[in-house]
Design a protein around this motif. Structure first.
Motif, PDB file in Angstrom:
ATOM      1  N   ALA A   1       0.844  -1.210   0.000  1.00 39.89           N
ATOM      2  CA  ALA A   1       0.000   0.000   0.000  1.00 39.89           C
ATOM      3  C   ALA A   1       0.873   1.252   0.000  1.00 39.89           C
ATOM      4  N   ARG A   2       1.928   1.236   0.811  1.00 44.88           N
ATOM      5  CA  ARG A   2       2.828   2.398   0.849  1.00 44.88           C
ATOM      6  C   ARG A   2       3.522   2.584  -0.511  1.00 44.88           C
ATOM      7  N   ALA A   3       3.868   1.442  -1.141  1.00 43.46           N
ATOM      8  CA  ALA A   3       4.572   1.526  -2.436  1.00 43.46           C
ATOM      9  C   ALA A   3       3.690   2.120  -3.533  1.00 43.46           C
ATOM     10  N   VAL A   4       2.389   1.891  -3.457  1.00 42.51           N
ATOM     11  CA  VAL A   4       1.505   2.371  -4.532  1.00 42.51           C
ATOM     12  C   VAL A   4       0.786   3.670  -4.165  1.00 42.51           C
ATOM     13  N   LEU A   5       1.072   4.167  -2.977  1.00 48.73           N
ATOM     14  CA  LEU A   5       0.364   5.348  -2.454  1.00 48.73           C
ATOM     15  C   LEU A   5       0.420   6.536  -3.412  1.00 48.73           C
ATOM     16  N   ASN A   6       1.566   6.757  -4.024  1.00 47.44           N
ATOM     17  CA  ASN A   6       1.781   7.957  -4.849  1.00 47.44           C
ATOM     18  C   ASN A   6       1.523   7.714  -6.337  1.00 47.44           C
ATOM     19  N   HIS A   7       0.696   6.715  -6.653  1.00 48.78           N
ATOM     20  CA  HIS A   7       0.393   6.350  -8.055  1.00 48.78           C
ATOM     21  C   HIS A   7       1.696   6.245  -8.862  1.00 48.78           C
ATOM     22  N   PRO A   8       2.612   5.350  -8.469  1.00 51.32           N
ATOM     23  CA  PRO A   8       3.927   5.352  -9.120  1.00 51.32           C
ATOM     24  C   PRO A   8       3.864   4.944 -10.590  1.00 51.32           C
ATOM     25  N   LYS A   9       4.711   5.583 -11.380  1.00 49.10           N
ATOM     26  CA  LYS A   9       4.818   5.167 -12.782  1.00 49.10           C
ATOM     27  C   LYS A   9       5.698   3.928 -12.877  1.00 49.10           C
TER      28      LYS A   9
END
Lengths: 232, 232
Positions: free
Chosen positions: B131-139
Motif C-alpha cells: 500500500a505504501r509503495a503504490v500510495l503515490n500512483h507510481p509510474k
C-alpha cells in the motif's frame, strides 16, 4: 519544510508510544523533585535548593536527550525505515529537523518542569531555559552524530552510553571534585550546570562555550553525514 | 523505460554484478529471477539510487516522486498505526488526505487502519508495505520478493493488485524466487546467475528455447538448467 513537518509528526506519534523513552523523560524530573523536597529544602540552606535541579538537568540534557536522538535514528536505520524516507525525497536536514525537533520540543517540557522546581524568579527562569535549550540543541546534534556513526541500535547504545556518561554525570562529579570541573569546563553540560548552580552570575562565557560546542557538533554531523549519509 | 547498460558492481573483491544489460518497457511486469546472491536486490538498490554502480549506466526515466518501492525489509514504523505510516508518506508526496484510507481499502486493511504495525501478521505487513509503495500512483514500481513467505490466498490477492497496477499504466519491476509467480505475472523476465544475465525473454519464449513447454511453461526447469541450483 513540508518533509521536516511530516517527519516531526511521525516522530511525535512514535515518541508518545515509546514507553522506554517516556520513562527516561519522567525519571529525572521526578528524582529531582523528590530530592529537592525531601533533602535540599529541609536542609535549611546547607544544601542549595537548586543543587538537585542542576544535577538532574545536566543528566537529562547530557544523557537522555542524546540517547533518545541516537535511538530514534539508529532504529530507523536498522529497520530500513530511513531508506524509504530517503527514497521518497526526504533530505538529511529535513530528517534531522523532524527527529531533533521532537526531542527538543518534548525535552523543553521536561526542562520547564525542572525550572519550575528550582523556585526561580522570572529572569532566572529565562536564563535557565536559554542555557538548557542551548545544551539541548548540542545534545540533539551529539545524538545525531552517534546515530549516523552506529549501524544499529545495539552499536548506538554501546557508543552513546560512555559519551553521555561523561556529558551527563561529569557535572555531578565536578560538584565534589575541582579537577574534574576544570577538565570538563569545555563541555556544554558542565557550563550549563555551572550556570544553573550560580544562576545570578554573568553567563556570557558559559553561553559562548555552549555555542562553540554546538558549532563543533554541527561540523561533526556534516562530516559524518558526508562520509556515511543517511543510507540504511 | 527502465534500462541498465553494462552495469558492474563490486563489494570489495567480490563482483556482484558483471556487465548487466537489459531494458524493461513501459506498462509491463518485468521479472528478475535468480537464486539467492545472484544480484537481484543489488539491481533494485542501484535503480532506486540506494547504491552507486562501479561501471555502466542505468536510468528509470522517472523521478523518485514517481517511483514506488517494496523491499524484503518492509521498513514500516512499528509503533505507528497503518494509517499513520501511510499519512507520513502522503504528506511527503503532498497527496490528498483521503488517499491513505483509499489505498488501505484497496489492500483489504481498512479494518486494521488504527492498529499498530507491530500487531500485524506478516501477510498484513506485506500488504501494508505494498500500500505504501503504490500510495503515490507510481509510474515505476519496484517489488522485491513481494509474496515471499505468504499463504496462497494472500499471495493471490497481491498478484491481482500487481496486475491491476500494470493495467492502470504502471511499469512493475519484480524480483521473485517463485517460478509459477513469474509465469503467471511477468510479460518479460531475465534470469540472473552470479551477477550475469543468463537468459531473457517472455516466459513462454524462454521455455520454448529450452524445450520446457509442457502443458504450461516450466520456467523452473529452465532455471535449474541455467543456474545449476535447485529452488529454495
Amino acid at each position: 519544510m513540508n518533509n521536516a513537518r511530516a517527519v516531526f509528526v511521525k516522530q511525535l506519534r512514535d515518541i508518545v508510544k515509546n514507553k522506554a523513552v517516556l520513562l527516561q523523560y519522567l525519571v529525572m524530573p521526578v528524582m529531582a523533585l523528590a530530592l529537592t523536597q525531601l533533602v535540599a529544602k529541609p536542609s535549611g540552606g546547607a544544601i542549595p535548593v537548586t543543587m538537585f535541579v542542576s544535577m538532574f538537568t545536566a543528566i537529562f540534557v547530557g544523557m537522555v536527550m542524546p540517547a533518545a536522538t541516537t535511538g530514534a535514528i539508529a532504529e530507523d536505520r536498522e529497520r530500513g525505515s530511513l531508506r524509504f524516507l530517503v527514497m521518497a525525497g526526504v533530505k538529511p536536514v529535513d530528517y534531522l529537523l523532524g527527529v531533533g525537533g521532537v526531542i527538543l520540543a518534548t525535552g523543553t517540557v521536561v526542562l520547564v518542569a525542572f525550572g519550575l522546581m528550582g523556585g526561580l524568579t522570572p529572569s532566572q527562569f529565562g536564563r535557565f531555559i536559554v542555557m538548557t535549550l542551548g545544551g539541548g540543541v548540542a545534545s540533539v546534534l551529539l545524538g545525531a552524530v552517534v546515530g549516523l556513526l552506529a549501524g544499529n541500535q545495539q552499536a548506538a547504545t554501546a557508543v552513546v552510553m560512555p559519551i553521555s556518561l561523561v556529558f551527563g554525570f561529569g557535572p555531578m562529579i565536578a560538584m565534589f571534585n575541582v579537577t574534574t570541573g576544570k577538565l570538563l569546563a569545555p563541555f556544554y553540560t558542565m557550563q550549563m550546570s555551572a550556570t544553573i548552580s550560580n544562576i545570578d552570575a554573568p553567563m556570557g562565557k558559559s553561553a559562548l562555550i555552549v555555542l562553540a560546542n554546538i558549532v563543533v557538533l554541527l561540523g561533526l554531523f556534516v562530516l559524518d553525514y558526508k562520509k556515511r549519509g543517511l543510507r540504511a | 523505460m527502465i534500462q541498465m547498460q553494462g552495469v558492474v558492481k563490486r563489494f570489495g573483491a567480490q563482483t556482484v554484478l558483471d556487465g548487466v544489460t537489459f531494458t524493461a518497457h513501459d506498462h509491463e511486469i518485468f521479472g528478475l529471477l535468480g537464486p539467492s546472491g545472484a544480484g537481484k536486490t543489488t539491481i533494485i538498490n542501484i535503480l532506486t539510487h540506494q547504491l552507486d554502480c562501479d561501471a555502466g549506466e542505468h536510468h528509470i526515466g522517472v523521478t523518485s516522486q514517481e517511483t514506488g518501492v517494496m523491499l524484503e525489509q518492509d521498513g514500516l514504523f512499528a509503533r505507528l498505526t497503518c494509517l499513520d505510516n501511510l499519512e507520513l508518506f502522503a504528506t511527503i508526496f503532498a497527496l490528498p488526505r483521503t488517499r491513505p484510507t483509499e489505498v488501505l481499502a484497496s489492500v483489504g486493511l481498512e479494518q486494521a487502519a488504527r492498529r499498530p504495525v507491530s500487531a500485524l501478521s506478516k501477510g498484513m505487513r506485506q500488504r501494508l508495505a505494498l500500500a505504501r509503495a503504490v500510495l503515490n500512483h507510481p509510474k515505476v514500481l519496484f517489488l522485491d520478493e513481494p509474496t515471499s513467505g505468504l499463504d496462497p490466498l494472500t499471495a493471490r490477492g497481491i498478484h491481482k493488485l500487481i496486475q491491476d497496477l500494470r493495467d492502470d499504466g504502471s511499469t512493475v519491476f519484480l524480483t521473485t524466487h517463485n517460478m509459477d509467480e513469474a509465469v503467471k505475472l511477468c510479460d518479460h523476465v531475465i534470469l540472473l546467475n552470479k551477477g550475469t544475465i543468463v537468459e531473457q525473454g517472455t516466459p513462454q519464449d524462454i521455455c520454448r528455447r529450452h524445450n520446457a513447454m509442457k502443458t504450461v511453461p516450466d520456467l523452473e526447469a529452465v532455471f535449474i538448467e541455467m543456474t545449476g541450483d535447485e529452488l529454495e
